[in-house]
Design a protein around this motif. Sequence first.
Motif, PDB file in Angstrom:
ATOM      1  N   THR A  60      17.757   6.972  14.737  1.00  0.00           N
ATOM      2  CA  THR A  60      17.211   6.882  14.652  1.00  0.00           C
ATOM      3  C   THR A  60      16.221   7.098  12.968  1.00  0.00           C
ATOM      4  N   ILE A  61      15.339   6.508  13.213  1.00  0.00           N
ATOM      5  CA  ILE A  61      13.641   6.759  12.424  1.00  0.00           C
ATOM      6  C   ILE A  61      13.930   8.103  12.071  1.00  0.00           C
ATOM      7  N   PRO A  62      13.359   8.886  10.965  1.00  0.00           N
ATOM      8  CA  PRO A  62      12.527   9.979  11.216  1.00  0.00           C
ATOM      9  C   PRO A  62      11.270   9.144  10.413  1.00  0.00           C
ATOM     10  N   VAL A  63      10.208   9.585  11.024  1.00  0.00           N
ATOM     11  CA  VAL A  63       9.234  10.008  10.959  1.00  0.00           C
ATOM     12  C   VAL A  63       8.403   9.620   9.594  1.00  0.00           C
ATOM     13  N   ALA A  64       8.622  11.157   9.468  1.00  0.00           N
ATOM     14  CA  ALA A  64       8.508  11.070   7.574  1.00  0.00           C
ATOM     15  C   ALA A  64       8.529  10.120   6.943  1.00  0.00           C
ATOM     16  N   ALA A  65      10.142   9.985   7.217  1.00  0.00           N
ATOM     17  CA  ALA A  65      11.040   9.540   5.950  1.00  0.00           C
ATOM     18  C   ALA A  65      10.124   8.107   5.899  1.00  0.00           C
ATOM     19  N   LEU A  66       9.190   7.484   6.104  1.00  0.00           N
ATOM     20  CA  LEU A  66       8.470   6.749   5.498  1.00  0.00           C
ATOM     21  C   LEU A  66       7.819   7.051   4.044  1.00  0.00           C
ATOM     22  N   ASN A  67       8.001   8.410   3.796  1.00  0.00           N
ATOM     23  CA  ASN A  67       6.679   8.457   2.518  1.00  0.00           C
ATOM     24  C   ASN A  67       7.612   8.391   2.033  1.00  0.00           C
ATOM     25  N   LEU A  68       8.506   8.099   1.813  1.00  0.00           N
ATOM     26  CA  LEU A  68       9.926   7.551   0.359  1.00  0.00           C
ATOM     27  C   LEU A  68       9.289   6.305   0.400  1.00  0.00           C
ATOM     28  N   PHE A  69       8.737   5.899   0.671  1.00  0.00           N
ATOM     29  CA  PHE A  69       7.891   4.246   0.665  1.00  0.00           C
ATOM     30  C   PHE A  69       7.035   4.275  -0.615  1.00  0.00           C
ATOM     31  N   ASN A  70       6.103   5.377  -0.410  1.00  0.00           N
ATOM     32  CA  ASN A  70       5.102   6.388  -1.285  1.00  0.00           C
ATOM     33  C   ASN A  70       5.753   6.462  -2.593  1.00  0.00           C
ATOM     34  N   VAL A  71       7.038   7.173  -2.644  1.00  0.00           N
ATOM     35  CA  VAL A  71       8.350   8.097  -3.535  1.00  0.00           C
ATOM     36  C   VAL A  71       7.958   6.382  -4.349  1.00  0.00           C
ATOM     37  N   ILE A  72       9.181   6.192  -3.331  1.00  0.00           N
ATOM     38  CA  ILE A  72       9.401   4.790  -3.915  1.00  0.00           C
ATOM     39  C   ILE A  72       8.624   3.768  -4.850  1.00  0.00           C
ATOM     40  N   ILE A  73       7.322   3.164  -4.678  1.00  0.00           N
ATOM     41  CA  ILE A  73       6.568   2.724  -5.212  1.00  0.00           C
ATOM     42  C   ILE A  73       5.909   3.366  -6.204  1.00  0.00           C
ATOM     43  N   ILE A  74       5.858   4.841  -6.541  1.00  0.00           N
ATOM     44  CA  ILE A  74       5.085   4.948  -7.863  1.00  0.00           C
ATOM     45  C   ILE A  74       6.336   5.147  -9.000  1.00  0.00           C
ATOM     46  N   LEU A  75       7.819   5.171  -8.790  1.00  0.00           N
ATOM     47  CA  LEU A  75       8.713   5.227  -9.813  1.00  0.00           C
ATOM     48  C   LEU A  75       8.851   3.456 -10.065  1.00  0.00           C
ATOM     49  N   ILE A  76       8.310   2.975  -9.274  1.00  0.00           N
ATOM     50  CA  ILE A  76       8.644   1.303  -9.427  1.00  0.00           C
ATOM     51  C   ILE A  76       7.250   1.117 -10.388  1.00  0.00           C
ATOM     52  N   LEU A  77       5.572   1.329 -10.115  1.00  0.00           N
ATOM     53  CA  LEU A  77       5.195   0.944 -11.049  1.00  0.00           C
ATOM     54  C   LEU A  77       4.551   1.426 -11.843  1.00  0.00           C
ATOM     55  N   ILE A  78       5.217   2.656 -11.926  1.00  0.00           N
ATOM     56  CA  ILE A  78       4.612   3.792 -13.699  1.00  0.00           C
ATOM     57  C   ILE A  78       5.501   2.887 -14.844  1.00  0.00           C
ATOM     58  N   PRO A  79       6.608   2.355 -14.569  1.00  0.00           N
ATOM     59  CA  PRO A  79       7.202   1.757 -15.577  1.00  0.00           C
ATOM     60  C   PRO A  79       6.834   0.222 -16.228  1.00  0.00           C
ATOM     61  N   ILE A  80       6.388  -0.133 -15.116  1.00  0.00           N
ATOM     62  CA  ILE A  80       5.335  -1.648 -15.396  1.00  0.00           C
ATOM     63  C   ILE A  80       4.271  -1.561 -15.749  1.00  0.00           C
ATOM     64  N   MET A  81       3.508  -0.960 -15.219  1.00  0.00           N
ATOM     65  CA  MET A  81       2.240  -0.671 -16.402  1.00  0.00           C
ATOM     66  C   MET A  81       2.006   0.231 -16.723  1.00  0.00           C
ATOM     67  N   ASP A  82       2.957   1.256 -17.360  1.00  0.00           N
ATOM     68  CA  ASP A  82       2.893   2.098 -18.707  1.00  0.00           C
ATOM     69  C   ASP A  82       3.489   0.598 -20.184  1.00  0.00           C
TER      70      ASP A  82
END
Length: 575
Positions: A330-352
Motif C-alpha cells: 500500500t502506497i502512503p498517500v503523503a508519499a506523492l509529495n516526493l514528486f514535488n521534491v524531485i521536480i524541484i531538485l531536477i528543475l533548479i540546475p536545469i533552469m540555472d
Amino acid sequence: MASLVDEEKILLDSQELSPTPVSFFKSGRVRVILCILFCELCERLTYYSIIGNLIIFCTNELGYSSATAAVIVAAFSGTSYFVPIFGGWIADSFAGKYNTIYGSLLIYFVGAVTLPLISIHYEDLGEGDAGLTVSQKQGFFMFGLMLIAIGTGGIKSNVGPFGAQQMEDLGPGAVQTFFNWFYWFINVGSGIAYSAVVYVQQEVGFDVGFTIPAVSILLSLIILALSRSKYLMKPPEGSVLTKVVKITYDGARKCTHPDPGEEDLDSCLDRTKVSKGGQYQDQEVDDVKSLGRVIPVFIPIIIYWTIYIQMSSTYVLQGMRMRLDYGGFTIPVAALNLFNVIIILILIPIMDQFVYPCFERHGLRLSMLKRIGIGMVFASGSMVVAAIVEICRKNVMRDGGYILQTIAGDTYNSSDVSVFAQIPQYTLIGASEVFTSITGLEFAYSQSPDSMQGVVMGLFLMTTGLGSYLGSLLVVIVNAASSDTWLPDEINNGYLEYFYFLLAGMMLLDFAVFLVIARHYKYVKVTGRPASVDEASDSMPPLEVDYSYHSETEALLPKSVQREKSKVENDYSFS
C-alpha cells in the motif's frame, strides 16, 4: 557609455566579491557545522512527518470531518510560517540565536510528545477506561500542534543564519557552501518523512508513526547541545523590527496630529526624520519607506500559498479515494509529495545552468517578477489538473470501477484510478516553487536595503502563513455557501473539483493583478556580477542578483553586490 577603465574596475570588483566556495570540511569546524546541519535535518524530518499524514490522523483518529481536517492542516501550516518573524525578533532583541533555537526545540519537543501519547489505544493494552475520550484527545491535539508551530517558527528564522554565522569570517564562499549543504540536509529530512515515516503511520499505526518524529526532535536537541561550547556566539544587537514599528507608529501619529506650521511632506514617515524635526536618522526612515515598494509585490503571492497548502490537505483527501494497493503493498498517500521534491531538485540546475542563460543569450532575460508570474500560472494549472483528476476519479466510480481499501485502520470506498494520476498536479506545484517561491525569496533579499533584509524576509514568509489561513477560511466559506456539498465529510459525494476550479480562477485573477503591479515596479539598481559590466552601457538594463533559494531554507546568502540608491525604469515588467 562607460570608459574601459570603469569596465575593468567593475570586473575586478566583481571578481573580489565572488570568491571560490570554501568547504567546511576543510575549515576546521566540521563538528560545529555538522551539529547544526543534523539538527536541521531532524527538525525538518519531524515537521514533515507530522504534517504529512495530519489530515488522515484528524479524520481517522480524532473524528473530524474532511473539511474541518483541511482547515486544521492549513491553520497549523499558517501558524508555523507566521511565527518566524517573532522568533527572529526574540533572538535579535534579547535571547540570541542559539538560546532561541534551543528554547524553541524544547517547546517543539513537548508538542511532539503529545501526539504519540494521544494516539495510543490504551483500551487495547488492557488498561480498561484509561484511554482519553475523543474530545480530550482533540484538546491535547490542538495544544500539541500549537507548541509545534511555535517551536518550528522559532527555529525556522534562526537556524540558517546561526549556521552561516559560524562560517562568515571565512568569506562569502564559505557561507554559500554551508547553505548548499543546508538545503541538501533539509531535503534528506523531508525525503525520509515522506517515504518511511508516513508509511509507518499509515500501515503500522500513528502511535509508532508519531513516536518517530518525537524521537527525532529529541535528537535535534541533543545534537545541537553537543557543540555548545564551540559555537561562535554573537550577543543580541537589537531588532530592526522594533525600530520599524516605532518609526511607523510615530509617523502615523504625526500625520493624524501634525504640529502647527509643519511643512507638507510626501510621506508621513518623513516627519520622523531628524532633518524634519523627528528623532530618527534620515537613512533609517528611508529604509523603512522602502518596505512600501516590496509589500505590494508580496500581496498577490498570498493566494499562491493557498494553492500550495492543498498538497497537505485536499490532495491527500483525494488520494485516499484512489487506488493505493499494488501487489499487496500500500502506497502512503503523503508519499506523492516526493514528486514535488524531485521536480524541484531536477528543475533548479536545469533552469540555472541552461534555460535562464539561453534566454539571456537571445535577449529574453526572465526577470524576477516574470519568474514569479510564471510560477503562478503553473500553480493555477495544478488546480485545473487536480479538478480533471477528480472528475475522472468519480466518473470511474459511477461506472463501477471502485474498490474498498483500508488506510490507517479505516476503510474507504475508493476509485480504481491509480493514485499516480496525481503526479502531474504535484509536479506542477513543484515547478511553480522553482519560479515563485525561490524567486520570491531572491526578490525579497535583493530588493531590500541591507538593514531591512531580515524584516523583508520575515514579511515574505508571513505571506505563506496568510495564504494558509486564507485556505482555511475558503473551506469554511465554500462549505457554508454550498451547504456542505462541495467538501462534505465523504468527498465521493461532494464537488471537490469545483473547489479546485475556484482556486484556479482566483489564481488567474490574482495573476492579472500581479501583472499590473509588476508593470509599475522599479528595480533597485545593483552591480557586482561580471556580466553587469553591460549595465554601464545604455543598451542593457542592470542585471539582478543571481542566487538560488529554496522555500525551506528561510536563510540569507551573503550579498556579494554593491547597492546603489538610484532606481531604473522597469525594463523587466510583463509587457
